[in-house]
Design an enzyme around this catalytic site. Sequence first.
Site, PDB file in Angstrom:
ATOM      1  N   HIS A   1       0.821  -1.207   0.000  1.00  0.00           N
ATOM      2  CA  HIS A   1       0.000   0.000   0.000  1.00  0.00           C
ATOM      3  C   HIS A   1       0.865   1.272   0.000  1.00  0.00           C
ATOM      4  O   HIS A   1       0.349   2.380   0.114  1.00  0.00           O
ATOM      5  CB  HIS A   1      -0.910  -0.034   1.232  1.00  0.00           C
ATOM      6  CG  HIS A   1      -2.109   0.841   1.158  1.00  0.00           C
ATOM      7  ND1 HIS A   1      -2.423   1.762   2.145  1.00  0.00           N
ATOM      8  CD2 HIS A   1      -3.081   0.958   0.224  1.00  0.00           C
ATOM      9  CE1 HIS A   1      -3.537   2.390   1.823  1.00  0.00           C
ATOM     10  NE2 HIS A   1      -3.957   1.932   0.660  1.00  0.00           N
TER      11      HIS A   1
ATOM     12  N   LYS B   1       3.225   4.494  -1.033  1.00  0.00           N
ATOM     13  CA  LYS B   1       3.178   5.502  -2.095  1.00  0.00           C
ATOM     14  C   LYS B   1       4.412   6.387  -1.977  1.00  0.00           C
ATOM     15  O   LYS B   1       4.574   7.096  -0.976  1.00  0.00           O
ATOM     16  CB  LYS B   1       1.927   6.394  -1.991  1.00  0.00           C
ATOM     17  CG  LYS B   1       0.621   5.678  -2.313  1.00  0.00           C
ATOM     18  CD  LYS B   1      -0.122   5.310  -1.086  1.00  0.00           C
ATOM     19  CE  LYS B   1      -1.496   4.748  -1.455  1.00  0.00           C
ATOM     20  NZ  LYS B   1      -2.192   4.198  -0.299  1.00  0.00           N
TER      21      LYS B   1
ATOM     22  N   ASP C   1      15.763  11.988  -8.741  1.00  0.00           N
ATOM     23  CA  ASP C   1      17.185  12.354  -8.659  1.00  0.00           C
ATOM     24  C   ASP C   1      17.778  12.160  -7.272  1.00  0.00           C
ATOM     25  O   ASP C   1      18.856  12.708  -6.972  1.00  0.00           O
ATOM     26  CB  ASP C   1      17.405  13.816  -9.108  1.00  0.00           C
ATOM     27  CG  ASP C   1      17.379  13.970 -10.625  1.00  0.00           C
ATOM     28  OD1 ASP C   1      17.254  12.948 -11.327  1.00  0.00           O
ATOM     29  OD2 ASP C   1      17.474  15.119 -11.106  1.00  0.00           O
TER      30      ASP C   1
ATOM     31  N   HIS D   1      -9.495  10.705   1.992  1.00  0.00           N
ATOM     32  CA  HIS D   1      -8.451   9.702   1.758  1.00  0.00           C
ATOM     33  C   HIS D   1      -7.178  10.030   2.536  1.00  0.00           C
ATOM     34  O   HIS D   1      -6.217   9.266   2.511  1.00  0.00           O
ATOM     35  CB  HIS D   1      -8.147   9.588   0.255  1.00  0.00           C
ATOM     36  CG  HIS D   1      -7.512   8.300  -0.132  1.00  0.00           C
ATOM     37  ND1 HIS D   1      -6.164   8.185  -0.379  1.00  0.00           N
ATOM     38  CD2 HIS D   1      -8.040   7.060  -0.324  1.00  0.00           C
ATOM     39  CE1 HIS D   1      -5.892   6.931  -0.710  1.00  0.00           C
ATOM     40  NE2 HIS D   1      -6.997   6.227  -0.679  1.00  0.00           N
TER      41      HIS D   1
ATOM     42  N   LYS E   1      -4.521  10.240   5.458  1.00  0.00           N
ATOM     43  CA  LYS E   1      -4.168   9.459   6.641  1.00  0.00           C
ATOM     44  C   LYS E   1      -3.110  10.255   7.407  1.00  0.00           C
ATOM     45  O   LYS E   1      -1.965  10.393   6.948  1.00  0.00           O
ATOM     46  CB  LYS E   1      -3.603   8.088   6.261  1.00  0.00           C
ATOM     47  CG  LYS E   1      -4.510   7.249   5.338  1.00  0.00           C
ATOM     48  CD  LYS E   1      -3.964   7.275   3.947  1.00  0.00           C
ATOM     49  CE  LYS E   1      -4.526   6.195   3.049  1.00  0.00           C
ATOM     50  NZ  LYS E   1      -5.920   6.203   2.818  1.00  0.00           N
TER      51      LYS E   1
END
Length: 524
Positions: A176, A178, A183, A420, A422
Site C-alpha cells: 500500500h 506511495k 534524482d 483519503h 491518513k
Amino acid sequence: MLVKLLLFAALFALLSIAALYSYGRFAERSLGAPGTALPVAADATLLDRVLAPQLAQRPQQSGTALIDDNLEAFALRALSAREAGRSIDLQYYIWHNDVTGRLLVRELLRAADRGVRVRVMLDDINARGQDAAILALDSHPLIEVRIFNPGRNRDGIWRRAVEMALRAVSLNRRMHNKAWIVDGRVAIVGGRNIGDEYFDAAEQVNFQDADLLLVGPAVQQASDIFDRFWNSRAVIPIRALHVGKNADAPEAVQLHAVRARLAALGGEVGASPYLQKLTDTGQLQAHLDGRLRLHWSGQVQVVSDPPEKAAPVAGLQRSEHWLMHSLLPLLTQAHEEALLTSPYFVPGAALSTLLGDKVAVGVKVSVLTNSLAATDVALVHAGYARYREVLLGGGVDLFELKTLHRKRISLTGSSRASLHTKAMVVDHARGFVGSFNLDPRSAQLNTEMGVVFHDPALAADLRTLFLRSTASDTSYRLFLDDGALRWSDATEEPAKVWTHDPEAGVWRRALVSLMRWLPIESQL
C-alpha cells in the site's frame, strides 16, 4: 457429510501448500538483478543545483511541505519528472490508466528518452489487466517495472481465481506504499495513488488527500525503503511473469503504440488545467528555492513496513519491525491533544480503549473519518460503525466528512468528495502523514509507508487542515443523546440533527447494518 467436508478441507489445504511452495520456487528463479538508488552529485542536475546549496547549510535537517491541494499534487509529480536529470523511482499501490495517469506516464517516458533511469514498482492487485502497456514501457532500455506479490496467472479469469483461492494467505497481503522519488533529491510521500480521483479530475468522486514534499536526508530514507522493496523476494520483474509467452506484437511496435496514444493525449484533454500546470515550470522551483515555505527539522523520518510483512509464513513476518510500532508512541505519549484522520477507520477494541484512556487523563482526542455517504468502501464503514457509541462514550470527538458538492478544476462539472488523508497531529508538535489507515488491514496485512516528524511548524499546517476539514460546512459532528447516536449539521440555524447516517439512502444503510454482523474485522 462431515467426512466429505473434512476430506475437502484437507485436500484444499494440501493444494494450498503446494501452490505456495510452487510460487516460492518460481519467485526464487525470477528475482530481478539487485539495484540501488543512483548517488547524488553537487551539480549534475537541475535539482542538484537548486538544492545542494540549501542542504549544505542544513546538513542534518530535512525540508518538508504539506501538499493538500490535488492539482498541486499532480503538478509537483509531473514537473519533478520533467526536471529529472538522473533517476526516477516510483512505488505505488494504484496507477490508473486514465487522463492524469497517462499524463504522468508520458513524463516518465520523456525522461527515459533523455537518459533518466526510471524504476517503477506496482502492487499487483491493481496492475492486472495492464500487462501489455506495462511490458511496452518495460521494453524501454531505461525503464524497468517490477510487481509486488504478483499472481503467476496473468490471463484467464478462472485460472486467476483458482490461484487467488489457493494462495489467499499470501495474495491477501498487498503493498500500500506511495512514494515518488526524483534524482535522489526530492520525494513525495503520503496518501495519494496515481489516478484522476486523487488529482480532482474524476467525474463522480474525488479524494481529499495529503502528501509531504521532502528534501534532504528524508529523501535518502525513502530511497533506502524503495531499494529494500525493489530487491526483496516479494517483488518480481514484469518480464519474468511473461517468460515463454508469445506477445501479440513485437515490443518495439507495442511501445510505438503507447507513444502514439500518449502523443494524442494533448488533443483529448485540450486546454485542461493539468496541461496548463505543466507549462508552469516555476512552481516546483518556488517550493525548492525558498519562495514557497519549506519547514526544516532534524526530526523527520520516513518509515515503512518491511516487504517481508507479505510473507506467507508467519515466522518471516517480524511484527516488531512493523510500522504500527512507530505510530503507537505518538498516541501513547500524547499529553494535550491528538487529532487523527483516517478515511477507513476500524479502531477495534484495543485502540478504542486507548483513545478513551487518553481522554480520561485530560487529552483532547478528535477523529475525522468518512460518513457513510462519503465513503467508497461500505464494508469498512460497517466495521467502523460498531465502535461509534464506544468512542463517543469514552469522550472522543468524532467527525464524519460530508459529501461536498464542489466545483471541480477540470472540464466537466462537479463531483462528490471522499476522505483519503491518513494523518495524525499530536500536542501541536509531532505527527504523521502517509498511507497507514487506523484499521486491521494496515496494521496486520498490507505494507504501509509514511513520515513521522517532530516539527511545530509542519504540525501547525496539518492541524489547520484538520480544523478546516472538521468545520461545520465540511463535516458532521457526532454525539450521543440518551445513548442514541446523532449527527449534527451546524450549517443550519438551529443545527439540524440527524437520527441516521446523513445523505445515505435506506438501502445503503440497510446493507451496512447487515455487514456489521460479518465476522471479518481482521480483513478490513
